[in-house]
Design a protein around this motif. Sequence first.
Motif, PDB file in Angstrom:
ATOM      1  N   ARG A  50       0.824  -1.213   0.000  1.00 30.71           N
ATOM      2  CA  ARG A  50       0.000   0.000   0.000  1.00 30.71           C
ATOM      3  C   ARG A  50       0.860   1.266   0.000  1.00 30.71           C
ATOM      4  O   ARG A  50       0.508   2.269  -0.624  1.00 30.71           O
ATOM      5  CB  ARG A  50      -0.924  -0.027   1.224  1.00 30.71           C
ATOM      6  CG  ARG A  50      -1.926   1.111   1.283  1.00 30.71           C
ATOM      7  CD  ARG A  50      -3.090   0.826   2.225  1.00 30.71           C
ATOM      8  NE  ARG A  50      -2.695   0.183   3.465  1.00 30.71           N
ATOM      9  CZ  ARG A  50      -2.972  -1.090   3.770  1.00 30.71           C
ATOM     10  NH1 ARG A  50      -3.619  -1.866   2.920  1.00 30.71           N
ATOM     11  NH2 ARG A  50      -2.589  -1.602   4.926  1.00 30.71           N
ATOM     12  N   GLN A  51       1.998   1.215   0.670  1.00 28.20           N
ATOM     13  CA  GLN A  51       2.869   2.385   0.749  1.00 28.20           C
ATOM     14  C   GLN A  51       3.871   2.465  -0.394  1.00 28.20           C
ATOM     15  O   GLN A  51       4.744   3.338  -0.406  1.00 28.20           O
ATOM     16  CB  GLN A  51       3.608   2.409   2.092  1.00 28.20           C
ATOM     17  CG  GLN A  51       2.693   2.434   3.307  1.00 28.20           C
ATOM     18  CD  GLN A  51       1.659   3.557   3.255  1.00 28.20           C
ATOM     19  OE1 GLN A  51       1.898   4.614   2.667  1.00 28.20           O
ATOM     20  NE2 GLN A  51       0.493   3.324   3.861  1.00 28.20           N
ATOM     21  N   GLY A  52       3.754   1.570  -1.360  1.00 21.74           N
ATOM     22  CA  GLY A  52       4.560   1.669  -2.572  1.00 21.74           C
ATOM     23  C   GLY A  52       5.967   1.114  -2.472  1.00 21.74           C
ATOM     24  O   GLY A  52       6.811   1.400  -3.336  1.00 21.74           O
ATOM     25  N   PHE A  53       6.244   0.298  -1.468  1.00 28.40           N
ATOM     26  CA  PHE A  53       7.571  -0.308  -1.360  1.00 28.40           C
ATOM     27  C   PHE A  53       7.636  -1.557  -2.235  1.00 28.40           C
ATOM     28  O   PHE A  53       6.643  -2.253  -2.430  1.00 28.40           O
ATOM     29  CB  PHE A  53       7.886  -0.666   0.093  1.00 28.40           C
ATOM     30  CG  PHE A  53       8.149   0.526   0.962  1.00 28.40           C
ATOM     31  CD1 PHE A  53       9.338   1.224   0.859  1.00 28.40           C
ATOM     32  CD2 PHE A  53       7.193   0.965   1.885  1.00 28.40           C
ATOM     33  CE1 PHE A  53       9.586   2.334   1.659  1.00 28.40           C
ATOM     34  CE2 PHE A  53       7.438   2.068   2.683  1.00 28.40           C
ATOM     35  CZ  PHE A  53       8.632   2.763   2.568  1.00 28.40           C
ATOM     36  N   ARG A  54       8.824  -1.836  -2.723  1.00 33.93           N
ATOM     37  CA  ARG A  54       9.035  -3.009  -3.564  1.00 33.93           C
ATOM     38  C   ARG A  54       9.947  -4.026  -2.886  1.00 33.93           C
ATOM     39  O   ARG A  54      10.400  -4.980  -3.505  1.00 33.93           O
ATOM     40  CB  ARG A  54       9.599  -2.597  -4.926  1.00 33.93           C
ATOM     41  CG  ARG A  54       8.600  -1.805  -5.760  1.00 33.93           C
ATOM     42  CD  ARG A  54       7.375  -2.646  -6.096  1.00 33.93           C
ATOM     43  NE  ARG A  54       6.306  -1.901  -6.755  1.00 33.93           N
ATOM     44  CZ  ARG A  54       5.223  -1.452  -6.154  1.00 33.93           C
ATOM     45  NH1 ARG A  54       5.057  -1.676  -4.849  1.00 33.93           N
ATOM     46  NH2 ARG A  54       4.298  -0.792  -6.808  1.00 33.93           N
ATOM     47  N   GLU A  55      10.228  -3.794  -1.595  1.00 40.30           N
ATOM     48  CA  GLU A  55      10.990  -4.742  -0.793  1.00 40.30           C
ATOM     49  C   GLU A  55      10.415  -4.764   0.616  1.00 40.30           C
ATOM     50  O   GLU A  55       9.936  -3.739   1.114  1.00 40.30           O
ATOM     51  CB  GLU A  55      12.473  -4.337  -0.698  1.00 40.30           C
ATOM     52  CG  GLU A  55      13.254  -4.505  -1.973  1.00 40.30           C
ATOM     53  CD  GLU A  55      14.734  -4.214  -1.767  1.00 40.30           C
ATOM     54  OE1 GLU A  55      15.085  -3.658  -0.698  1.00 40.30           O
ATOM     55  OE2 GLU A  55      15.525  -4.532  -2.660  1.00 40.30           O
ATOM     56  N   ILE A  56      10.479  -5.928   1.239  1.00 36.88           N
ATOM     57  CA  ILE A  56      10.134  -6.044   2.648  1.00 36.88           C
ATOM     58  C   ILE A  56      11.078  -7.063   3.269  1.00 36.88           C
ATOM     59  O   ILE A  56      11.369  -8.101   2.660  1.00 36.88           O
ATOM     60  CB  ILE A  56       8.659  -6.457   2.858  1.00 36.88           C
ATOM     61  CG1 ILE A  56       8.336  -6.518   4.349  1.00 36.88           C
ATOM     62  CG2 ILE A  56       8.335  -7.780   2.162  1.00 36.88           C
ATOM     63  CD1 ILE A  56       6.847  -6.680   4.646  1.00 36.88           C
ATOM     64  N   PHE A  57      11.594  -6.740   4.450  1.00 39.32           N
ATOM     65  CA  PHE A  57      12.483  -7.638   5.182  1.00 39.32           C
ATOM     66  C   PHE A  57      11.712  -8.137   6.399  1.00 39.32           C
ATOM     67  O   PHE A  57      11.494  -7.406   7.354  1.00 39.32           O
ATOM     68  CB  PHE A  57      13.732  -6.859   5.605  1.00 39.32           C
ATOM     69  CG  PHE A  57      14.865  -7.707   6.154  1.00 39.32           C
ATOM     70  CD1 PHE A  57      14.701  -9.045   6.475  1.00 39.32           C
ATOM     71  CD2 PHE A  57      16.116  -7.146   6.352  1.00 39.32           C
ATOM     72  CE1 PHE A  57      15.734  -9.812   6.978  1.00 39.32           C
ATOM     73  CE2 PHE A  57      17.174  -7.897   6.859  1.00 39.32           C
ATOM     74  CZ  PHE A  57      16.988  -9.225   7.157  1.00 39.32           C
ATOM     75  N   GLU A  60       5.767  -6.382  -8.449  1.00 35.64           N
ATOM     76  CA  GLU A  60       7.124  -6.745  -8.057  1.00 35.64           C
ATOM     77  C   GLU A  60       7.334  -6.434  -6.578  1.00 35.64           C
ATOM     78  O   GLU A  60       7.254  -5.278  -6.153  1.00 35.64           O
ATOM     79  CB  GLU A  60       8.139  -5.965  -8.896  1.00 35.64           C
ATOM     80  CG  GLU A  60       9.584  -6.305  -8.565  1.00 35.64           C
ATOM     81  CD  GLU A  60      10.582  -5.484  -9.360  1.00 35.64           C
ATOM     82  OE1 GLU A  60      11.752  -5.401  -8.931  1.00 35.64           O
ATOM     83  OE2 GLU A  60      10.186  -4.915 -10.392  1.00 35.64           O
ATOM     84  N   LEU A  61       7.614  -7.462  -5.797  1.00 39.21           N
ATOM     85  CA  LEU A  61       7.862  -7.306  -4.369  1.00 39.21           C
ATOM     86  C   LEU A  61       8.872  -8.363  -3.960  1.00 39.21           C
ATOM     87  O   LEU A  61       8.657  -9.559  -4.164  1.00 39.21           O
ATOM     88  CB  LEU A  61       6.565  -7.471  -3.567  1.00 39.21           C
ATOM     89  CG  LEU A  61       6.669  -7.286  -2.049  1.00 39.21           C
ATOM     90  CD1 LEU A  61       7.052  -5.850  -1.704  1.00 39.21           C
ATOM     91  CD2 LEU A  61       5.346  -7.649  -1.366  1.00 39.21           C
ATOM     92  N   ARG A  62       9.981  -7.922  -3.382  1.00 44.42           N
ATOM     93  CA  ARG A  62      11.070  -8.823  -3.006  1.00 44.42           C
ATOM     94  C   ARG A  62      11.133  -8.954  -1.495  1.00 44.42           C
ATOM     95  O   ARG A  62      11.076  -7.958  -0.771  1.00 44.42           O
ATOM     96  CB  ARG A  62      12.402  -8.270  -3.533  1.00 44.42           C
ATOM     97  CG  ARG A  62      13.593  -9.197  -3.333  1.00 44.42           C
ATOM     98  CD  ARG A  62      14.828  -8.639  -4.020  1.00 44.42           C
ATOM     99  NE  ARG A  62      15.381  -7.522  -3.298  1.00 44.42           N
ATOM    100  CZ  ARG A  62      16.547  -7.539  -2.649  1.00 44.42           C
ATOM    101  NH1 ARG A  62      17.270  -8.637  -2.638  1.00 44.42           N
ATOM    102  NH2 ARG A  62      16.987  -6.471  -2.028  1.00 44.42           N
ATOM    103  N   GLU A  63      11.244 -10.189  -0.995  1.00 42.34           N
ATOM    104  CA  GLU A  63      11.442 -10.413   0.431  1.00 42.34           C
ATOM    105  C   GLU A  63      12.946 -10.530   0.665  1.00 42.34           C
ATOM    106  O   GLU A  63      13.616 -11.418   0.145  1.00 42.34           O
ATOM    107  CB  GLU A  63      10.710 -11.673   0.883  1.00 42.34           C
ATOM    108  CG  GLU A  63      10.423 -11.706   2.375  1.00 42.34           C
ATOM    109  CD  GLU A  63      11.659 -11.968   3.207  1.00 42.34           C
ATOM    110  OE1 GLU A  63      11.991 -11.125   4.071  1.00 42.34           O
ATOM    111  OE2 GLU A  63      12.297 -13.020   2.987  1.00 42.34           O
TER     112      GLU A  63
END
Length: 478
Positions: A263-270, A314-317
């Motif tokens: 929702r906040q437009g990030f393309r990565e999450i750790f 596109e979202l990378r862990e």
Amino acid sequence: MYAPRAMPVRHRLLPDGHIVVTGAAGDFAFFDSDEFDRFRTFPHRLDLRKQADLRARFLLTDGAMSRGMQRLLASRIAAKRETVTAGPSLHIIVPTLQCAHSCQYCQVSRSLDDNGHTMSLSDLNAACDTILESKSNQLTVEFQGGDPLLRFDLVKHAILRIREGAAANRRIRFVVASTLHQLDDAMCAFFKEHSVYMSTSLDGPRALHNANRPTPGRNAYERTLAGIQLAREKIGADAVAALMTTTKASLAFPEAIVDEYVRQGFREIFLRPLSSYGFAKRNQNLLGYSVQDFLNFYRRGLDRVMYWNQRGLELREVYASILLNKMLSTFDAGYVDLQSPTGAGSSVLVYNYDGFVYPSDEARMLAETGDRSLRMGRIGESLNELFNSPVRQQLVEASDVRFMSDCLDCAYNLYCSPNPVDAQAQHGTMNVAAGTTEHCQRHTALFDAIFSTLRTADEDTSALLHEWAQVRETCANA
């Protein structure tokens, strides 16, 4: 003509009943139990395509290995260790402990008063000069706290001093880790001019974030989002990254946390576990959880990341990327906690507000609660003196998998390492059996999970996981 024979390998039974075999350079292959028995005893009875694949992975050989193949294998093993042998490339400066937050999981004491909690200008200058001694061609200089933006004057001074002292062709990446609550237009203009990246904390949706990271006005979430928006508008669309910390309160909401990042437009999450260091260790009854609790949370979170990728987003862990880089890439991105010998004190150094140098951010957090055993030396000592300090030698000896009994036969030997700083925090000594530590138990389970995911991945998922394995700076510095 020589009959094929198995090369020296390590193996592990995965939770799904299959066996993963790993070789000297980190190559791997999957077997069912019957195949594995043939591989060990009569490899010539394996399918010919399987034999060819195993030869390519340095898991099977026909007689003595040629000198050229020996050199190739040695070179691939060396490439896996390059980030440790290249010298310190990550330098963390802690200019102040000042912070307006009172986060439940914070590992350090914090104060709105800068008296005794802020680095002197002479120490800051000396830290900058030591950083420039590093032989690494690529440096990352990160400002931590507290909240460094409360002493923007020191951050600005350090960036200018390092820029002026660095060779023109040297690549230096600056990162400021902050709540972003103090960020303003003037700071943004300076950061844009000097290509400074911002890193902040976002623990999930409003209620979870505010519960984990309380501020006097109870509006931490709104102020953080405002800071993110300002950084994107004034510095650049990709100028800010976010990190979350998994507390006990987070465990029930992995999907909601991932969705908040989308929702906040990030393309990565750790999907990052809680670190039990310093003052955070005192809150374990409130915040802590088991390795299995985290693993359950992580699997659900990773499934949600895959869900979004399957829908074209596109979202990378990042945690998976770190492990996949270890497993799939020839070149190691240099994640400090999984280096052997440890990257703490070798590829990373921390210059703390108290005038001392520590081998990692976690080590300086231990000092805040009275355990100063990991001080490498005073700020101003040369890199050579710091590298030859007794503390660094102890860290190296306590993390070399070639001499650790629990690691010698582990299938994940080349991907992992004991974490002596974590052992010191948990047990009061670096020299404990690796298998008894939370660090080892968590990463063994995570490698199991990622290998199982790789084994069953369809073509699209496999391509995505291989893409995640590519070297990225966020992996190295996470």
